[in-house]
Design an enzyme around this catalytic site. Sequence first.
Site, PDB file in Angstrom:
ATOM      1  N   ASP A  11       0.818  -1.208   0.000  1.00  0.00           N
ATOM      2  CA  ASP A  11       0.000   0.000   0.000  1.00  0.00           C
ATOM      3  C   ASP A  11       0.856   1.263   0.000  1.00  0.00           C
ATOM      4  O   ASP A  11       2.053   1.226   0.313  1.00  0.00           O
ATOM      5  CB  ASP A  11      -0.908   0.018   1.235  1.00  0.00           C
ATOM      6  N   LYS A  56      -3.548   3.269  -2.592  1.00  0.00           N
ATOM      7  CA  LYS A  56      -4.695   4.124  -2.895  1.00  0.00           C
ATOM      8  C   LYS A  56      -4.548   5.406  -2.085  1.00  0.00           C
ATOM      9  O   LYS A  56      -4.458   5.358  -0.863  1.00  0.00           O
ATOM     10  CB  LYS A  56      -6.012   3.442  -2.510  1.00  0.00           C
ATOM     11  N   MET A  85      -8.200   8.646   9.290  1.00  0.00           N
ATOM     12  CA  MET A  85      -8.693   9.138   7.991  1.00  0.00           C
ATOM     13  C   MET A  85      -9.725  10.246   8.166  1.00  0.00           C
ATOM     14  O   MET A  85     -10.748  10.290   7.475  1.00  0.00           O
ATOM     15  CB  MET A  85      -9.294   7.973   7.188  1.00  0.00           C
TER      16      MET A  85
END
Length: 503
Positions: A35, A57, A166
Amino acid sequence: MSGKVYLVGSGVGNINYLTLRAYHLIAQSEVLIYDALVDEKLLHLVPETCLKINVGKRAGQPSTQQNQINRLLINYCLLGKQVIRLKSGDPLIFGRVNEEIKALNEANCSYELVPGISSALAAPLLTGIPLTDKEVGRCFTVLTGHQPDLLNWSALAKIDTLVILMGTRNLNKIVAHLISNGKSPHEPIAIIQNSGTEQEKVWIATLKTIIEQVSGLSLSPAIIIIGNVVNLRSMSSSISLPLAHKTVLITRAKEQSSQFSHLLQQQGANTLEMPTLEISPPSCWEELDLAIEGLSSFDWLILTSANGVKFFFQRLEALGHDLRVLSNIKIAVVGKKTASYLKQYHLTPDFIPPNFIADSLIDSFPESLSHQKILFPRVETGGREILVKELQKQEANIVEVPAYQSGCPETINPQAWEALKNKQVNIITFTSSKTVKNFYTLVEKALKTQSKSDILSLLEQVCLASIGPQTSKTCYDLLERVDIEAQEYTLDGLTEALVNYFS
């Protein structure tokens, strides 16, 4: 062999907080699918032959589709590969690992989950913020701020401590939801960005002031902590090891690097090995064999390195002798490490010079060297001659025999070279003059240049650390500087010098 997929958590990012299971799996991986938030330093752990695929991502940037990631995992597994799917934090916390597991099950692919330390737990700790406290933090909740409008803010506002992952893109909404649902505008808040890395930043404020404080800043990746435990940060000891966030390049021989790596990692360093020495048997055993058969004629055996000890005693055993043949010979060693290696053979040296360098052996030798017959098993070529010359000056009868060879590798370690080129190395350690010379040769080859200025330019922002005066002299000759020199000329001494410098 049948393939297998390992769904591995890389933890908070710093290699020092990687689990042992994850460390060993990454070091043996055939395919690494990783990642965006995975620390690049972890990529240096993989074998040279490992295929590395970035499928990260990131919001607002082109990213690999999940169904494509699933196909990569399945295809390489069916090819019989050991596949590491490396995810940031813990693989089962706010990731999409369930989709990958479902795809693997449908394809009858074997897989294993390997936990990682989530930043939700590690980031507060590394910043000195306790997530719980018997007075102000009796519970905490971990949540994602990805879609704040879907959360029950009435319930969340009543919880002592919130840890939000996040959430920085929706910080305005989160603050507004909490205040409108009864949270005090004076509630403390901390934002921790890039926890556990060199780029770590921390902002401390209140719900009322945080938006203005971070206005216009790019905060991701970061976690948010909201609650009175934030005020306890000053009462907590923030974990800060002297070499934290430093990447140290070790230039010793491959088989000798692990001990030094461990010493540096205990002080918080990321370590990267770039072997500049290849140790091998001598081109011919004849001289050493003759010396071993005539051991009874020698007064002293001098050993100046762990390699000398290792090859001498291996050859002793190969010729069918045991330690009894040394009963009438005295042993002098140079350095604590050499003495320590000798102890593996249940032997204690009769003499160790106080300064741990060969040059000091003459000045403090416990008896007259005149007419002493001395056996000196040593490196076949490229060793320093000063000890032999000084012994001869003292009228000692010295017999030099090649016990091993120490050569320069043909090529530079590719992971180390990438780190050097990308300015990811903070410190380079040199433990002998030969490591400096061979390092220079390998970098010169890799740069495809004979321009000294190109090599010096590559190392401009790198701290150069030497184990002692002779190594430093070679550094000055080739690299034109030394930033740190150990006071005690041992690996422990070099580690201590680095710790003192960066403290």
